[in-house]
Design a protein around this motif. Sequence first.
Motif, mmCIF file in Angstrom:
data_model
loop_
_atom_site.group_PDB
_atom_site.id
_atom_site.type_symbol
_atom_site.label_atom_id
_atom_site.label_comp_id
_atom_site.label_asym_id
_atom_site.label_seq_id
_atom_site.Cartn_x
_atom_site.Cartn_y
_atom_site.Cartn_z
ATOM 1 N N ASN A 6 -55.018 163.565 -33.466
ATOM 2 C CA ASN A 6 -54.304 162.533 -34.209
ATOM 3 C C ASN A 6 -53.884 161.539 -33.127
ATOM 4 N N LEU A 56 -47.500 164.691 -37.695
ATOM 5 C CA LEU A 56 -47.941 165.098 -39.032
ATOM 6 C C LEU A 56 -46.989 166.126 -39.641
ATOM 7 N N GLY A 90 -52.919 164.568 -27.262
ATOM 8 C CA GLY A 90 -51.602 164.357 -27.848
ATOM 9 C C GLY A 90 -51.210 165.408 -28.871
ATOM 10 N N GLU A 107 -51.246 166.327 -23.159
ATOM 11 C CA GLU A 107 -50.050 165.629 -23.648
ATOM 12 C C GLU A 107 -49.390 164.847 -22.518
ATOM 13 N N TYR A 158 -51.404 153.149 -30.321
ATOM 14 C CA TYR A 158 -51.455 152.049 -29.359
ATOM 15 C C TYR A 158 -52.690 152.086 -28.455
ATOM 16 N N ASP A 183 -52.305 161.934 -18.697
ATOM 17 C CA ASP A 183 -52.668 160.757 -19.489
ATOM 18 C C ASP A 183 -54.167 160.822 -19.767
ATOM 19 N N GLN A 236 -45.756 158.033 -31.268
ATOM 20 C CA GLN A 236 -45.409 159.364 -31.786
ATOM 21 C C GLN A 236 -45.067 159.374 -33.273
HETATM 22 N N1 SAM Z 1 -50.871 165.871 -32.740
HETATM 23 C C1 SAM Z 1 -49.513 165.602 -33.150
HETATM 24 C C2 SAM Z 1 -49.446 165.516 -34.656
HETATM 25 O O1 SAM Z 1 -50.508 165.297 -35.273
HETATM 26 O O2 SAM Z 1 -48.367 165.660 -35.221
HETATM 27 C C3 SAM Z 1 -48.964 164.317 -32.510
HETATM 28 C C4 SAM Z 1 -49.766 163.064 -32.750
HETATM 29 S S1 SAM Z 1 -48.967 161.566 -32.228
HETATM 30 C C5 SAM Z 1 -49.758 160.393 -33.288
HETATM 31 C C6 SAM Z 1 -49.734 161.155 -30.675
HETATM 32 C C7 SAM Z 1 -49.425 162.086 -29.505
HETATM 33 O O3 SAM Z 1 -50.119 161.584 -28.342
HETATM 34 C C8 SAM Z 1 -47.976 162.160 -29.093
HETATM 35 O O4 SAM Z 1 -47.627 163.502 -28.865
HETATM 36 C C9 SAM Z 1 -47.888 161.367 -27.778
HETATM 37 O O5 SAM Z 1 -46.859 161.787 -26.921
HETATM 38 C C10 SAM Z 1 -49.260 161.627 -27.193
HETATM 39 N N2 SAM Z 1 -49.755 160.600 -26.261
HETATM 40 C C11 SAM Z 1 -49.484 159.284 -26.259
HETATM 41 N N3 SAM Z 1 -50.153 158.646 -25.279
HETATM 42 C C12 SAM Z 1 -50.893 159.602 -24.650
HETATM 43 C C13 SAM Z 1 -51.803 159.568 -23.547
HETATM 44 N N4 SAM Z 1 -52.081 158.430 -22.918
HETATM 45 N N5 SAM Z 1 -52.374 160.737 -23.146
HETATM 46 C C14 SAM Z 1 -52.079 161.902 -23.788
HETATM 47 N N6 SAM Z 1 -51.239 161.991 -24.845
HETATM 48 C C15 SAM Z 1 -50.656 160.867 -25.272
#
Ligand code: SAM
Length: 285
Positions: free
Chosen positions: A125, A30, A55, A76, A129, A101, A27
Amino acid sequence: MSKLTDISYVKGVLSKYGFTFSKALGQNFLINPNVCPKMAEMSGASETVGAIEIGPGAGVLTNELAKISHKVVAVELDKRLLPVLNETLSEHKNIKIIHGDVMKLDLKKVIEQEFGSGEVVVCANLPYYITSPVIMRLLEERLPINTLTVMVQKEAADRICAAPGTRASGAISAAVHYYSAPELLFKVSKGSFIPSPKVDSAVIRMNILKEPPINITNEQLFFKIVKASFSQRRKTLSNSLSSGMSMSKSEINEILSSAGIKPTARAEEMTMEQFAEIVNQFRNT
Ligand code: SAM
């Protein structure tokens, strides 16, 4: 100006719901207001092209996608973000949030249910991981999408976009070039996120190909050979293929020679056509 480009508003909503960032879920949200509009625009989402986001976090990119696309479906994983998104995106009626997921969800079914036969793009974005697994999953599933526009770490962006046959290329470059024509769109500095990651990022767009760029009859073998070739980057193809494919060096050398490739060549020197030639020679043995 949209509330979501105002970082103090976003921080306020996150703290209202007691949200704390999870490193394990990648997490890094942006906070640079210039990035999301540009990314959404370049993804190709429009009044006639729907968008899938992976996400959404606090919804900053979702908001921009919803402004230009007729419909946005965002997946999400973090349940804690659902009430946050409910609040930050309340003014849009064209967004559907799916709690799940991305690695487990049947995205083909989601696309069919939510967009029918309409055009769709993916824009995200990505959590760092699972960058490569997500990209590979979306490509391998041959989803009916036009483009896949994602923010990844700069180093991963360089590797993914590197043309096979060039020094910077790796197994992921060959795999991505099999399904798409990738391009690096723009760089994003680490200061554009909260919390700030250790390295800079970049936005890349993979334009999905209708047909693979090479002619091979066994895709599985192609991916196995690419993986084996790059498994020991510093070694010669002869060595890495021999151990990766569990074959003797002389058998491998014979295949390479029929493919017109020197046994001392290295994986990074192989173009897509040369990989195809190796695959097709394997089939002839
Ligand atoms: N889009 C937002 C931004 O740009 O500010 C958040 C980006 S952040 C890098 C990654 C997002 O992916 C987080 O909200 C996280 O909770 C979500 N996430 C992580 N693993 C995920 C998964 N396996 N499936 C769906 N979402 C996931």
